[in-house]
Design an enzyme around this catalytic site. Sequence first.
Site, PDB file in Angstrom:
ATOM      1  N   GLU A  44      -7.514  24.861   1.634  1.00 55.16           N
ATOM      2  CA  GLU A  44      -8.060  24.503   3.027  1.00 55.16           C
ATOM      3  C   GLU A  44      -6.943  24.206   4.172  1.00 55.16           C
ATOM      4  O   GLU A  44      -7.121  24.735   5.335  1.00 55.16           O
ATOM      5  CB  GLU A  44      -8.876  23.212   3.026  1.00 55.16           C
ATOM      6  CG  GLU A  44      -9.504  22.571   4.280  1.00 55.16           C
ATOM      7  CD  GLU A  44     -10.614  23.699   4.717  1.00 55.16           C
ATOM      8  OE1 GLU A  44     -10.814  23.683   6.095  1.00 55.16           O
ATOM      9  OE2 GLU A  44     -11.199  24.348   3.822  1.00 55.16           O
TER      10      GLU A  44
ATOM     11  N   HIS B 158      -7.898  23.632  -4.096  1.00 51.16           N
ATOM     12  CA  HIS B 158      -8.873  23.228  -2.936  1.00 51.16           C
ATOM     13  C   HIS B 158      -8.200  22.579  -1.798  1.00 51.16           C
ATOM     14  O   HIS B 158      -8.623  23.082  -0.602  1.00 51.16           O
ATOM     15  CB  HIS B 158      -9.894  22.217  -3.339  1.00 51.16           C
ATOM     16  CG  HIS B 158     -10.823  21.770  -2.615  1.00 51.16           C
ATOM     17  ND1 HIS B 158     -12.132  22.512  -2.321  1.00 51.16           N
ATOM     18  CD2 HIS B 158     -10.874  20.935  -1.348  1.00 51.16           C
ATOM     19  CE1 HIS B 158     -12.728  22.129  -1.361  1.00 51.16           C
ATOM     20  NE2 HIS B 158     -11.934  21.264  -0.571  1.00 51.16           N
TER      21      HIS B 158
ATOM     22  N   LYS C 296      -5.621  27.865   5.126  1.00 52.91           N
ATOM     23  CA  LYS C 296      -6.682  28.685   5.891  1.00 52.91           C
ATOM     24  C   LYS C 296      -6.628  28.209   7.164  1.00 52.91           C
ATOM     25  O   LYS C 296      -6.614  28.924   8.155  1.00 52.91           O
ATOM     26  CB  LYS C 296      -8.017  28.450   5.286  1.00 52.91           C
ATOM     27  CG  LYS C 296      -9.058  29.274   5.840  1.00 52.91           C
ATOM     28  CD  LYS C 296     -10.322  28.769   5.096  1.00 52.91           C
ATOM     29  CE  LYS C 296     -10.917  27.450   5.582  1.00 52.91           C
ATOM     30  NZ  LYS C 296     -12.163  26.842   5.484  1.00 52.91           N
ATOM     31  N   ASN C 297      -6.700  26.576   7.539  1.00 51.33           N
ATOM     32  CA  ASN C 297      -6.902  26.268   9.022  1.00 51.33           C
ATOM     33  C   ASN C 297      -5.393  26.676   9.628  1.00 51.33           C
ATOM     34  O   ASN C 297      -5.339  27.084  10.651  1.00 51.33           O
ATOM     35  CB  ASN C 297      -6.837  24.701   8.933  1.00 51.33           C
ATOM     36  CG  ASN C 297      -8.135  24.306   8.409  1.00 51.33           C
ATOM     37  OD1 ASN C 297      -8.991  25.131   8.375  1.00 51.33           O
ATOM     38  ND2 ASN C 297      -8.467  23.228   8.262  1.00 51.33           N
TER      39      ASN C 297
END
Length: 439
Positions: free
Chosen positions: A302, A298, A305-306
């Site tokens: 994140e 997780h 992805k950012n």
Amino acid sequence: RGSRTPADRGSSSKLVMNRAFRPVVRSARAHGAAARHASSAAATKPAPKAAPASRPRFVSGLSATQQKLVYDLASERQTSVSLLQLYKFGLLAAKEDDDQQETLIQAAHFLHKELPIRMSHRIVELEHLPDNLSESPAVQKVAKWYADSVEQMMAHPEITDPETEQSLTRMITAIYGRHSATLVTMARGIAEFKHSKGVGTTMPLPEELESAVQRFLDGFYSSRIGIRTLIEQHIALHNPQEGHVGIINTHSNPVEICRGAVADAQIMCERELGDAPEATIYGDDAFTFNYIDSHIHHIVFELVKNAMRAVIERHGDDSPPPVRVIVAAGSQHEDVVIKVSDEGGGIPRSGMKRVWSYFYTSANSGTFDAFSDGADFSTNTPLAGLGYGLPLSRLYARYFGGDLQVIPMQGYGTDAYCFLKRVADATEPEPPVPAEARA
């Protein structure tokens, strides 16, 4: 000195079990006695006392008797556990011997008493949110889910044998599903609240109000991580998987997990932006430690992805620079560190407050509809998401004593550092008993 009898071996195993989880079980019994007393008192009194005047209308629509039960439970402190305790206790539950079922019964007994306390804390807090946020339909829906789960668990018989243990396991499995959309529903409630105040999705609320709700959401989502981790662990103990103790991977490989997170982030980035930068991963492929894989995935998902989104938005699809993921392990008793670096232009220092805020998002009604499957996050969700990714990732990192830090260099890029405790002996955060429950 002669062979030991089965009874002797059983006594030894129980001694180890008690040492591994003694504080948790002892506290569960104390909480259980308090909860039984509250339940009995509520059932035998002909007319329950009215709630104190400071308590507003109960948002989840419970009767006065049910409300008293919730407030009595909420006045109890939660019993925090560490990843190390979950692991040691899980090892005993994984043994195929005469004590295995007894271990599962003790674990279920703990959950039977602990989960209603934690959920009652959340109900009371949801009832006392500032500036009429408690009246939001989305917030009331979440409070009702928690109230239904508390009522259901308190009506369940005491855990005394394999049958009642298995019954409780089926119940908490259903409860886990009931609460699957909590995060998205709360995010919708916050968005609706801002709209009612005439505040755009990317604009701040008044500072004092925003700080109060931010503190609540940090505690609320941290508690949710804990509740779901306890339920997941118990369910997984009934479905043993090789190399795992419940949901704890005894050979968690952070480099391999990063590969999976990078692949998922690339899928999302290509779908939403038409392209995705490459990612290079550095680290020891052979290094493993005890951890929960989904928590690592997780966080890294994140961060990557950012990073990919920032790189594509800055450089376009003309040979964008790669995102770099570095995994390093310190000494035996220190952190595992995962660093994600990009050349996406960075973040101005004046904007760093927004990085950890739940209030800045480009999400609209279509964004919320994309979460219709009830899952919090998947590769099917929007790239922009709800604006919750980084604050939630920091809660996951901190949950067992780690941390997440973001260091930007405006005009160049951003470095994000995820610290995970290699010896996970830190207990989960223990929120205070809600002040309203002590009234």
